[in-house]
Design an enzyme around this catalytic site. Structure first.
Site, PDB file in Angstrom:
ATOM      1  N   THR A  97      40.830  34.168  35.319  1.00  0.00           N
ATOM      2  CA  THR A  97      42.227  33.932  35.684  1.00  0.00           C
ATOM      3  C   THR A  97      42.341  33.307  37.069  1.00  0.00           C
ATOM      4  OG1 THR A  97      42.206  36.241  36.340  1.00  0.00           O
ATOM      5  CG2 THR A  97      43.269  35.726  34.245  1.00  0.00           C
ATOM      6  N   ASP A  98      41.283  33.438  37.893  1.00  0.00           N
ATOM      7  CA  ASP A  98      41.442  32.993  39.297  1.00  0.00           C
ATOM      8  C   ASP A  98      41.711  31.500  39.415  1.00  0.00           C
ATOM      9  OD1 ASP A  98      38.726  32.377  38.734  1.00  0.00           O
ATOM     10  OD2 ASP A  98      37.965  33.178  40.640  1.00  0.00           O
ATOM     11  N   SER A 112      14.655  34.558  54.643  1.00  0.00           N
ATOM     12  CA  SER A 112      15.272  35.613  53.837  1.00  0.00           C
ATOM     13  C   SER A 112      14.192  36.507  53.272  1.00  0.00           C
ATOM     14  CB  SER A 112      16.084  35.013  52.688  1.00  0.00           C
ATOM     15  OG  SER A 112      15.235  34.706  51.611  1.00  0.00           O
ATOM     16  N   GLY A 134      21.982  37.128  39.859  1.00  0.00           N
ATOM     17  CA  GLY A 134      22.141  36.785  38.443  1.00  0.00           C
ATOM     18  C   GLY A 134      22.748  37.894  37.612  1.00  0.00           C
ATOM     19  N   SER A 190      28.244  38.890  42.059  1.00  0.00           N
ATOM     20  CA  SER A 190      28.574  38.058  43.220  1.00  0.00           C
ATOM     21  C   SER A 190      27.571  38.145  44.358  1.00  0.00           C
ATOM     22  CB  SER A 190      29.963  38.390  43.768  1.00  0.00           C
ATOM     23  OG  SER A 190      30.919  38.079  42.817  1.00  0.00           O
ATOM     24  N   SER A 191      26.307  38.027  44.020  1.00  0.00           N
ATOM     25  CA  SER A 191      25.300  37.992  45.087  1.00  0.00           C
ATOM     26  C   SER A 191      25.500  36.759  45.965  1.00  0.00           C
ATOM     27  CB  SER A 191      23.890  38.006  44.494  1.00  0.00           C
ATOM     28  OG  SER A 191      23.714  36.907  43.630  1.00  0.00           O
ATOM     29  N   GLU A 245      30.497  27.129  47.768  1.00  0.00           N
ATOM     30  CA  GLU A 245      30.070  27.328  46.377  1.00  0.00           C
ATOM     31  C   GLU A 245      30.355  26.074  45.539  1.00  0.00           C
ATOM     32  OE1 GLU A 245      29.010  30.682  45.505  1.00  0.00           O
ATOM     33  OE2 GLU A 245      28.360  29.818  43.607  1.00  0.00           O
ATOM     34  N   ASP A 294      35.530  36.069  43.860  1.00  0.00           N
ATOM     35  CA  ASP A 294      34.379  36.771  44.441  1.00  0.00           C
ATOM     36  C   ASP A 294      34.492  36.889  45.959  1.00  0.00           C
ATOM     37  OD1 ASP A 294      33.604  36.537  41.818  1.00  0.00           O
ATOM     38  OD2 ASP A 294      32.198  34.901  42.197  1.00  0.00           O
TER      39      ASP A 294
HETATM   40  C1  GLA Z   1      32.683  33.981  38.556  1.00  0.00           C
HETATM   41  C2  GLA Z   1      33.407  33.053  39.511  1.00  0.00           C
HETATM   42  C3  GLA Z   1      34.810  33.564  39.821  1.00  0.00           C
HETATM   43  C4  GLA Z   1      35.576  33.908  38.555  1.00  0.00           C
HETATM   44  C5  GLA Z   1      34.728  34.746  37.611  1.00  0.00           C
HETATM   45  C6  GLA Z   1      35.397  34.964  36.289  1.00  0.00           C
HETATM   46  O1  GLA Z   1      32.438  35.214  39.178  1.00  0.00           O
HETATM   47  O2  GLA Z   1      32.686  32.924  40.713  1.00  0.00           O
HETATM   48  O3  GLA Z   1      35.496  32.612  40.606  1.00  0.00           O
HETATM   49  O4  GLA Z   1      36.044  32.744  37.920  1.00  0.00           O
HETATM   50  O5  GLA Z   1      33.452  34.168  37.384  1.00  0.00           O
HETATM   51  O6  GLA Z   1      36.509  35.766  36.432  1.00  0.00           O
END
Ligand code: GLA
Length: 386
Positions: free
Chosen positions: A39-40, A71, A126, A130-131, A164, A176
């Site tokens: 939805t974002d 790293s 992965g 949201s790494s 990104e 994220d």
């Molecule tokens: C990934 C993207 C987000 C979002 C989600 C799905 O995490 O980075 O921006 O679109 O998928 O909700």
């Protein structure tokens, strides 16, 4: 088990690599999205929370234009680049995340010269947690402070998203980075992705005798390629045909008419977004009126919509969801971009062992590799830790 991020060990690793202490250490968490998927970028609603797994960066500014980056990922050693010749060709592998953020900030006119940087993260890569945003947000927080740029959290969200989109090459939205930068302990972030207005929603699972289990299926997904971009393109096509700026502007009551205007596949994609936006609003309302024990059906309906309409689930995610539900979960869904990654299950704390054992057994019985299963609770967002 969660490996917690230690500012002292990050500082020590920095010092042993570069021979001097860092100017500071910043951390930013990964996230679980409770509900509101894809939805974002349709300018709709999301409800993520930060988890207690985070990326930490130690940084020290230099007086020249050299960046040295190290790293704890792999064994690549120190990567050295000249910032004055920074280009898409020199921002590769894991360095695309920190260097991408520095590149965007410099494009915006923020003065950043050379630096030494050490990165360590406890967010599994992965896994749909949201790494990458965790790294971007930790690095953005560090340079925001060290450069004196004083950008707001919402501006830093857009910096991370640009890194990104433009450097890493994944056409993602702001979910994220918003979770990582805006979250606070014990709360989910209710975000309107059109206006970037956000509200913190209390999410005290323990007080209701609940917890959220993450089932990391270990099925890897790559957002820079394939399915994610295709879904985004379908949504843009749907909005164009329906004559709206974004699918956020389509109401549930408009769906019947939309069915006659769209091809069958685009219609299913649109229906997911429109119903998912409503489920986010409903979840926020139900959390306020009845508490977390009452949101299970909304989570499960979200999964069905992603499985059947948006078609971004996979057999491992469906198995995790179905098995959790059959063993006492109140609700369950895949979380994140899809095509692999993690599912979440909202369960009574007392059912934890039963759900874990059942999911492990179901995966083994289906010939899938063993998932990683762990509990998460809403954790703080990005901050300086030393
Ligand atoms: C990934 C993207 C987000 C979002 C989600 C799905 O995490 O980075 O921006 O679109 O998928 O909700």
């Amino acid at each position: 088990m969660t490996e917690s991020l230690s500012a002292a060990s990050i500082s020590a690793a920095f010092e042993s690599a570069f021979g001097h202490a860092p100017d500071g250490v910043w951390s930013a968490p990964g996230r679980v999205n409770l509900i509101g998927e894809h939805t974002d970028y349709n300018e709709g609603f999301v409800l993520p929370f930060a988890i207690d797994r985070a990326a930490g960066v130690a940084v020290r500014l230099r007086t020249d234009s050299t960046a040295r980056l190290l790293s704890s990922y792999g064994n690549q050693g120190v990567v050295t680049v000249d910032l004055d010749t920074l280009s898409h060709d020199t921002m590769t592998g894991w360095t695309a995340y920190p260097l991408g953020v520095v590149w965007v900030l410099r494009q915006m006119g923020v003065k950043i010269g050379g630096f030494d940087l050490y990165l360590h993260s406890t967010v599994p890569t992965g896994a749909g947690l949201s790494s990458s945003a965790a790294i971007e947000c930790a690095v953005a927080s560090a340079f925001n402070e060290l450069s004196g740029a004083a950008l707001s959290a919402n501006e830093l969200v857009l910096v991370g998203q640009r890194a990104e989109n433009e450097v890493v090459g994944a056409p993602t939205g702001i979910l994220d980075q918003s979770a990582s930068l805006l979250a606070t302990d014990g709360h989910a972030v209710f975000l309107d992705c059109r206006t970037q207005e956000s509200t913190l929603v209390p999410l005290d699972l323990a007080a209701s005798g609940l917890l959220i289990l993450v089932v990391d299926t270990k099925v890897s997904h790559a957002h820079a390629t394939g399915g994610y971009a295709a879904r985004r393109a379908s949504c843009e096509l749907g909005a164009e045909v329906l004559g709206v700026a974004a699918l956020r502007d389509v109401a549930a009551a408009d769906l019947a008419e939309a069915a006659g205007l769209l091809d069958a596949e685009t219609y299913r994609r649109v229906r997911h977004i429109v119903t998912e936006d409503q489920r986010v609003l409903d979840t926020v309302a139900v959390l306020g009126s009845e508490g977390p024990a009452a949101i299970g059906e909304l989570l499960t309906a979200s999964h069905a919509s992603m499985r059947d309409d948006f078609e971004i689930s996979c057999p491992e995610l469906d198995l995790a969801v179905d098995t959790a539900l059959a063993n006492g979960a109140l609700g369950a869904r895949m979380t994140g971009g899809g095509f692999g990654g993690s599912a979440i299950a909202l369960i009574p704390a007392a059912a934890e062992t039963a759900v874990r054992d059942a999911v492990m057994a179901a995966f083994a019985g289906s010939g899938f590799s063993a998932p990683d299963i762990f509990a998460v609770s809403p954790a703080p967002g990005a901050r300086r830790i030393a």
